[in-house]
Design a protein around this motif. Structure first.
Motif, PDB file in Angstrom:
ATOM      1  N   PRO A   3       0.754  -1.343   0.003  1.00  0.00           N
ATOM      2  CA  PRO A   3      -0.056   0.057   0.032  1.00  0.00           C
ATOM      3  C   PRO A   3       0.865   1.279   0.032  1.00  0.00           C
ATOM      4  N   SER A   4       0.358   2.220  -0.763  1.00  0.00           N
ATOM      5  CA  SER A   4       0.972   3.446  -0.551  1.00  0.00           C
ATOM      6  C   SER A   4       0.975   4.388   0.514  1.00  0.00           C
ATOM      7  N   PRO A   5       1.908   4.840   1.071  1.00  0.00           N
ATOM      8  CA  PRO A   5       1.774   5.660   2.514  1.00  0.00           C
ATOM      9  C   PRO A   5       1.155   6.936   2.076  1.00  0.00           C
ATOM     10  N   GLU A   6       1.254   7.351   0.744  1.00  0.00           N
ATOM     11  CA  GLU A   6       0.718   8.678   0.618  1.00  0.00           C
ATOM     12  C   GLU A   6      -0.718   8.637  -0.052  1.00  0.00           C
ATOM     13  N   LYS A   7      -1.274   7.696  -0.524  1.00  0.00           N
ATOM     14  CA  LYS A   7      -2.668   8.050  -0.918  1.00  0.00           C
ATOM     15  C   LYS A   7      -3.379   6.657  -0.441  1.00  0.00           C
ATOM     16  N   GLU A   8      -4.550   7.048  -0.114  1.00  0.00           N
ATOM     17  CA  GLU A   8      -5.305   5.978   0.357  1.00  0.00           C
ATOM     18  C   GLU A   8      -5.728   5.239  -0.896  1.00  0.00           C
ATOM     19  N   ASP A   9      -5.894   3.606  -0.609  1.00  0.00           N
ATOM     20  CA  ASP A   9      -6.412   2.740  -1.382  1.00  0.00           C
ATOM     21  C   ASP A   9      -5.493   2.582  -2.789  1.00  0.00           C
ATOM     22  N   ALA A  10      -4.278   3.106  -2.808  1.00  0.00           N
ATOM     23  CA  ALA A  10      -3.385   3.033  -3.687  1.00  0.00           C
ATOM     24  C   ALA A  10      -2.455   2.141  -3.314  1.00  0.00           C
ATOM     25  N   LEU A  11      -1.579   1.734  -4.500  1.00  0.00           N
ATOM     26  CA  LEU A  11      -0.428   0.493  -4.325  1.00  0.00           C
ATOM     27  C   LEU A  11       0.708   1.213  -4.921  1.00  0.00           C
ATOM     28  N   ILE A  12       1.965   0.702  -4.242  1.00  0.00           N
ATOM     29  CA  ILE A  12       3.352   1.243  -4.976  1.00  0.00           C
ATOM     30  C   ILE A  12       3.380   0.447  -6.086  1.00  0.00           C
ATOM     31  N   ALA A  13       3.977   1.144  -7.106  1.00  0.00           N
ATOM     32  CA  ALA A  13       4.104   0.277  -8.262  1.00  0.00           C
ATOM     33  C   ALA A  13       5.312  -0.710  -8.169  1.00  0.00           C
ATOM     34  N   PRO A  14       5.130  -1.999  -8.627  1.00  0.00           N
ATOM     35  CA  PRO A  14       6.177  -2.939  -8.544  1.00  0.00           C
ATOM     36  C   PRO A  14       7.491  -2.477  -8.957  1.00  0.00           C
ATOM     37  N   SER A  15       7.693  -1.735  -9.827  1.00  0.00           N
ATOM     38  CA  SER A  15       9.239  -1.246 -10.351  1.00  0.00           C
ATOM     39  C   SER A  15       9.754  -0.454  -8.934  1.00  0.00           C
ATOM     40  N   VAL A  16       8.879   0.377  -8.467  1.00  0.00           N
ATOM     41  CA  VAL A  16       9.342   0.996  -7.277  1.00  0.00           C
ATOM     42  C   VAL A  16       9.894   0.323  -6.105  1.00  0.00           C
TER      43      VAL A  16
END
Length: 95
Positions: A3-16
């Motif tokens: 999960p992205s710490p910056e946006k709710e209900d968003a995921l961190i991209a696999p490349s990141v």
């Protein structure tokens, strides 16, 4: 999935995730490995150290434990050998 710490209900991209892992490994002086390699290492070590296959399967997000058993047969074969040795030692003591 991370999960992205910056946006709710968003995921961190696999490349990141892969890039961050590479940086961590480089900083720690470790050889380069793929994130998926860590997943396999976790599953193998968990099975080899007595974590039951249903729990490992659930933690990996596998549909059923049968898939996990088929994927990690090398680890379960080692457990079978250890179990046979343990039972053989037990039988030798009681006979």
């Amino acid at each position: 999935m991370f999960p992205s710490p910056e946006k709710e209900d968003a995921l961190i991209a696999p490349s990141v995730v892969s890039h961050r892992l590479a940086k961590i490994l480089k900083h720690a002086g470790c050889k380069k490995v793929r994130f998926h390699d860590l997943r396999h290492t976790f599953a193998t070590l968990a099975l080899q150290n007595g974590v039951d296959v249903k729990t490992v399967s659930s933690m990996l997000g596998h549909y059923d434990a049968g898939f996990t058993l088929r994927t990690y047969t090398h680890a379960t074969r080692q457990q079978q050998s250890r179990a046979a040795e343990t039972m053989g030692n037990f039988m030798a003591q009681v006979m």
